[in-house]
Design an enzyme around this catalytic site. Structure first.
Site, PDB file in Angstrom:
ATOM      1  N   GLU A 108      -1.394  12.288   0.044  1.00  0.00           N
ATOM      2  CA  GLU A 108      -2.347  11.335   0.604  1.00  0.00           C
ATOM      3  C   GLU A 108      -2.601  11.520   2.102  1.00  0.00           C
ATOM      4  O   GLU A 108      -2.285  10.651   2.911  1.00  0.00           O
ATOM      5  CB  GLU A 108      -1.864   9.903   0.358  1.00  0.00           C
ATOM      6  CG  GLU A 108      -0.411   9.636   0.744  1.00  0.00           C
ATOM      7  CD  GLU A 108      -0.021   8.185   0.531  1.00  0.00           C
ATOM      8  OE1 GLU A 108      -0.709   7.296   1.062  1.00  0.00           O
ATOM      9  OE2 GLU A 108       0.969   7.961  -0.189  1.00  0.00           O
ATOM     10  N   TYR A 165      -7.985   8.589  10.889  1.00  0.00           N
ATOM     11  CA  TYR A 165      -8.340   7.233  11.306  1.00  0.00           C
ATOM     12  C   TYR A 165      -8.763   7.305  12.770  1.00  0.00           C
ATOM     13  O   TYR A 165      -7.945   7.597  13.653  1.00  0.00           O
ATOM     14  CB  TYR A 165      -7.146   6.290  11.135  1.00  0.00           C
ATOM     15  CG  TYR A 165      -6.468   6.476   9.792  1.00  0.00           C
ATOM     16  CD1 TYR A 165      -6.914   5.804   8.661  1.00  0.00           C
ATOM     17  CD2 TYR A 165      -5.407   7.382   9.658  1.00  0.00           C
ATOM     18  CE1 TYR A 165      -6.317   6.010   7.423  1.00  0.00           C
ATOM     19  CE2 TYR A 165      -4.806   7.593   8.426  1.00  0.00           C
ATOM     20  CZ  TYR A 165      -5.263   6.910   7.311  1.00  0.00           C
ATOM     21  OH  TYR A 165      -4.674   7.121   6.092  1.00  0.00           O
ATOM     22  N   GLU A 181      -5.931  10.021  -1.888  1.00  0.00           N
ATOM     23  CA  GLU A 181      -4.574  10.036  -2.451  1.00  0.00           C
ATOM     24  C   GLU A 181      -4.604  10.237  -3.956  1.00  0.00           C
ATOM     25  O   GLU A 181      -5.361   9.573  -4.668  1.00  0.00           O
ATOM     26  CB  GLU A 181      -3.871   8.718  -2.138  1.00  0.00           C
ATOM     27  CG  GLU A 181      -2.481   8.587  -2.735  1.00  0.00           C
ATOM     28  CD  GLU A 181      -1.848   7.244  -2.431  1.00  0.00           C
ATOM     29  OE1 GLU A 181      -0.616   7.138  -2.515  1.00  0.00           O
ATOM     30  OE2 GLU A 181      -2.599   6.290  -2.105  1.00  0.00           O
ATOM     31  N   HIS A 232       6.864   3.109  -3.941  1.00  0.00           N
ATOM     32  CA  HIS A 232       7.596   4.020  -3.068  1.00  0.00           C
ATOM     33  C   HIS A 232       8.947   4.206  -3.741  1.00  0.00           C
ATOM     34  O   HIS A 232       9.893   3.461  -3.500  1.00  0.00           O
ATOM     35  CB  HIS A 232       7.745   3.438  -1.658  1.00  0.00           C
ATOM     36  CG  HIS A 232       6.486   3.518  -0.859  1.00  0.00           C
ATOM     37  ND1 HIS A 232       6.465   3.385   0.509  1.00  0.00           N
ATOM     38  CD2 HIS A 232       5.194   3.733  -1.216  1.00  0.00           C
ATOM     39  CE1 HIS A 232       5.226   3.503   0.958  1.00  0.00           C
ATOM     40  NE2 HIS A 232       4.436   3.707  -0.078  1.00  0.00           N
ATOM     41  N   HIS A 277       4.873  10.316  -0.947  1.00  0.00           N
ATOM     42  CA  HIS A 277       6.168   9.698  -1.253  1.00  0.00           C
ATOM     43  C   HIS A 277       6.429   9.853  -2.739  1.00  0.00           C
ATOM     44  O   HIS A 277       5.517  10.128  -3.531  1.00  0.00           O
ATOM     45  CB  HIS A 277       6.174   8.221  -0.841  1.00  0.00           C
ATOM     46  CG  HIS A 277       5.016   7.428  -1.400  1.00  0.00           C
ATOM     47  ND1 HIS A 277       4.975   6.954  -2.694  1.00  0.00           N
ATOM     48  CD2 HIS A 277       3.844   7.038  -0.822  1.00  0.00           C
ATOM     49  CE1 HIS A 277       3.833   6.304  -2.891  1.00  0.00           C
ATOM     50  NE2 HIS A 277       3.126   6.342  -1.770  1.00  0.00           N
ATOM     51  N   ASP A 307       6.841 -26.469  -8.609  1.00  0.00           N
ATOM     52  CA  ASP A 307       7.592 -26.045  -9.791  1.00  0.00           C
ATOM     53  C   ASP A 307       6.998 -24.784 -10.410  1.00  0.00           C
ATOM     54  O   ASP A 307       7.138 -24.541 -11.610  1.00  0.00           O
ATOM     55  CB  ASP A 307       7.645 -27.176 -10.828  1.00  0.00           C
ATOM     56  CG  ASP A 307       6.248 -27.612 -11.282  1.00  0.00           C
ATOM     57  OD1 ASP A 307       5.257 -27.093 -10.729  1.00  0.00           O
ATOM     58  OD2 ASP A 307       6.167 -28.467 -12.185  1.00  0.00           O
ATOM     59  N   ASP A 329      -0.779   5.054  -7.874  1.00  0.00           N
ATOM     60  CA  ASP A 329      -1.067   4.844  -6.455  1.00  0.00           C
ATOM     61  C   ASP A 329      -2.204   5.787  -6.065  1.00  0.00           C
ATOM     62  O   ASP A 329      -1.994   6.993  -5.935  1.00  0.00           O
ATOM     63  CB  ASP A 329       0.193   5.125  -5.629  1.00  0.00           C
ATOM     64  CG  ASP A 329       0.042   4.763  -4.168  1.00  0.00           C
ATOM     65  OD1 ASP A 329      -1.024   4.267  -3.776  1.00  0.00           O
ATOM     66  OD2 ASP A 329       1.008   4.988  -3.415  1.00  0.00           O
ATOM     67  N   ASP A 353      -7.189   1.508  -1.582  1.00  0.00           N
ATOM     68  CA  ASP A 353      -5.851   2.003  -1.939  1.00  0.00           C
ATOM     69  C   ASP A 353      -5.304   1.021  -2.964  1.00  0.00           C
ATOM     70  O   ASP A 353      -4.931  -0.105  -2.625  1.00  0.00           O
ATOM     71  CB  ASP A 353      -4.971   2.058  -0.692  1.00  0.00           C
ATOM     72  CG  ASP A 353      -3.625   2.734  -0.933  1.00  0.00           C
ATOM     73  OD1 ASP A 353      -3.182   2.761  -2.096  1.00  0.00           O
ATOM     74  OD2 ASP A 353      -3.013   3.210   0.044  1.00  0.00           O
ATOM     75  N   HIS A 376      -2.290  -0.708   6.586  1.00  0.00           N
ATOM     76  CA  HIS A 376      -1.843  -1.638   5.543  1.00  0.00           C
ATOM     77  C   HIS A 376      -2.707  -2.908   5.535  1.00  0.00           C
ATOM     78  O   HIS A 376      -2.210  -4.008   5.347  1.00  0.00           O
ATOM     79  CB  HIS A 376      -0.367  -1.991   5.745  1.00  0.00           C
ATOM     80  CG  HIS A 376       0.554  -0.834   5.489  1.00  0.00           C
ATOM     81  ND1 HIS A 376       1.840  -0.776   5.992  1.00  0.00           N
ATOM     82  CD2 HIS A 376       0.378   0.310   4.802  1.00  0.00           C
ATOM     83  CE1 HIS A 376       2.404   0.360   5.613  1.00  0.00           C
ATOM     84  NE2 HIS A 376       1.544   1.036   4.883  1.00  0.00           N
ATOM     85  N   ARG A 387      -8.857   8.099   3.709  1.00  0.00           N
ATOM     86  CA  ARG A 387      -7.633   8.575   3.062  1.00  0.00           C
ATOM     87  C   ARG A 387      -7.990   8.958   1.635  1.00  0.00           C
ATOM     88  O   ARG A 387      -8.801   8.280   0.981  1.00  0.00           O
ATOM     89  CB  ARG A 387      -6.530   7.512   3.082  1.00  0.00           C
ATOM     90  CG  ARG A 387      -5.196   7.995   2.546  1.00  0.00           C
ATOM     91  CD  ARG A 387      -4.038   7.068   2.926  1.00  0.00           C
ATOM     92  NE  ARG A 387      -4.146   5.712   2.419  1.00  0.00           N
ATOM     93  CZ  ARG A 387      -4.429   4.649   3.173  1.00  0.00           C
ATOM     94  NH1 ARG A 387      -4.679   4.788   4.471  1.00  0.00           N
ATOM     95  NH2 ARG A 387      -4.492   3.446   2.641  1.00  0.00           N
ATOM     96  N   HIS A 420       0.799   9.006   9.645  1.00  0.00           N
ATOM     97  CA  HIS A 420       1.735   8.748   8.544  1.00  0.00           C
ATOM     98  C   HIS A 420       2.058  10.033   7.788  1.00  0.00           C
ATOM     99  O   HIS A 420       1.465  11.087   8.035  1.00  0.00           O
ATOM    100  CB  HIS A 420       1.179   7.677   7.594  1.00  0.00           C
ATOM    101  CG  HIS A 420      -0.125   8.029   6.939  1.00  0.00           C
ATOM    102  ND1 HIS A 420      -0.219   8.893   5.883  1.00  0.00           N
ATOM    103  CD2 HIS A 420      -1.392   7.594   7.188  1.00  0.00           C
ATOM    104  CE1 HIS A 420      -1.476   8.984   5.490  1.00  0.00           C
ATOM    105  NE2 HIS A 420      -2.213   8.218   6.280  1.00  0.00           N
TER     106      HIS A 420
END
Length: 443
Positions: free
Chosen positions: A389, A393, A412, A362, A355, A34, A268, A257, A240, A410, A351
């Protein structure tokens, strides 16, 4: 509520005279038993109303002749007994006054009211083809209108997708939105700095994540804007990664991130730093390459420039660095132009460079100008907010120097396009090598 009223007026002006638009907020979602997931309203609905209660719908009727445009809210009724359990409800009269709507009714009246509003309406606007509640109920509303056909009443002969119009509106942020996003960026940046200070070899990734979440909430942010990534060592090469359960080893880089959601707007940020407070020579070489690529991308953010210039600028710097550091075979590729033409850089950078950012992490809005032949990359305009960003890798691969294996980096930031170029909203998060190492030396 002036900005919400202005948005509704802009939407009504984009519709045919007398047309009706309808939009539901997000439903509550059960988690288990619940218990529900923490409720988060629909972004489009919030953009037009500022109203955050579930079980709500907005109807906008465009002006026609001497009849002005109207905004009608349908929401839960006031219920003192339920408020004991679930908290305050505005109820229709309270919501009408507090949120500047023209009319407000109980959500249970929606079907009857829609049958009336759609009678002889020239067009209905809604999120077309999205499988949302409005589509499930539209057939019933239209059937109710058509049942009155013998009286000369007609159903709307046309349907239009509401969301492309709203997407373009949302893409351009006003000063109120930008102020909220700057605050969200500052809170998130300070959370990254806190996480850096707290990190020690031997910790678990989730302990570092806890430092972020604590700072978000301590500063008034309601939620993380998305599931945080805290990735140490080889985990940073998983774009991710969200398990956040590995132990951090001495010598690892930690990639975080994470950004907060403040008053419905997302931040972000990604930062990468050494767990022991000192970059190794190999880590520093790759880090400074990514940092240089980000600066090249930031320099490409300016009004009138194509959105694609941002990615192209980052890629050229990264590609040259891959050749210089021996990640790519210079004898095979020769120069940057060949690396870019053959997309060889995608082995280490797979990538995009950013964005749109706003109510969604996004955020909505096209990246290409569909009104022009060939659909070129759209031009940047003041008020657009986006992330920048780039990353690199390096997984264990034959022919790649082992000193770079299992390094993922990375960097960003969130930026708003200005008349002169761009402004970074996330400068509170350190990113220069010397800044990071100095911060991590502090007790």
């Amino acid at each position: 509520m002036k900005q919400f009223a202005a948005r509704r007026a802009r939407l009504a002006a984009a519709m045919q005279p007398g047309a009706v638009a309808v939009l539901f907020t997000a439903p509550e979602a059960p988690r288990n038993g619940d218990s529900d997931y923490p409720y988060r309203h629909d972004s489009y609905f919030y953009y037009l109303t500022g109203f955050t209660e579930p079980e709500s719908a907005l109807v906008i009727v465009a002006a026609q002749g001497d009849k002005p445009a109207r905004s009608i809210l349908f929401c839960r009724e006031k219920d003192v007994q339920r408020e004991i359990w679930d908290g305050f409800r505005y109820g229709p009269p309270g919501a009408k006054d507090a949120f500047g709507l023209d009319e407000a009714y109980a959500i249970g009246e929606l079907d009857a009211q829609m049958a009336r509003l759609l009678a002889d309406c020239p067009a209905v606007w809604y999120p077309l083809g999205r499988g949302l509640p409005v589509e499930q109920r539209l057939a019933g509303w239209l059937a109710a209108v058509r049942a009155q056909g013998r009286s000369g009443i007609t159903a709307p002969p046309a349907a239009h997708d509401l969301l492309p119009v709203l997407d373009e509106m949302r893409l351009h942020k006003d000063e109120t939105e930008l102020a909220t996003m700057l605050r969200a960026g500052t809170i998130s940046g300070n959370a990254h700095a806190r996480a850096m200070r707290a990190t020690r070899a031997g910790m678990f990734e989730y302990e570092i994540e806890a430092e972020l979440l604590h700072e978000f909430r301590r500063c008034g942010a309601q939620f993380p804007a998305y599931t945080p990534i805290v990735a140490a060592g080889a985990n940073a090469c998983v774009l991710h990664y969200i398990a956040n359960n590995a132990q951090v080893a001495d010598g690892d880089l930690v990639l975080i991130d994470a950004g907060c959601e403040l008053d419905s707007y997302a931040a972000d940020i990604t930062r990468t730093y050494p767990a022991n407070g000192r970059f190794s020579p190999a880590q520093r070489s790759l880090y400074e390459l990514v940092l240089a690529s980000q600066q090249a991308a930031l320099d490409a953010v300016a009004p009138g420039r194509p959105y694609s210039d941002i990615h192209d600028a980052a890629v050229r710097v990264l590609a040259q660095g891959m050749l210089d550091l021996g990640l790519l075979d210079k004898a095979k590729y020769g120069n940057v132009d060949n690396v870019v033409a053959e997309r060889a850089y995608q082995q280490f950078y797979m990538h995009g460079t950013g964005h749109w950012l706003g109510l969604d992490v996004h955020d909505v809005g096209r990246y290409r100008d569909t009104t022009l032949e060939g659909k070129p990359s759209r031009s940047l305009l003041p008020g657009m907010v986006l992330t920048v960003e780039p990353g690199i890798y390096v997984r264990p691969t034959q022919g790649v120097p082992e000193t770079y294996w299992n390094i993922g980096i990375r960097i960003e930031d969130d930026v708003v396009v200005t008349d002169a170029g761009c402004r970074v909203l996330t400068g509170a998060a350190p990113k220069q090598v010397d800044e990071i190492e100095e911060l991590m030396r502090k007790p």
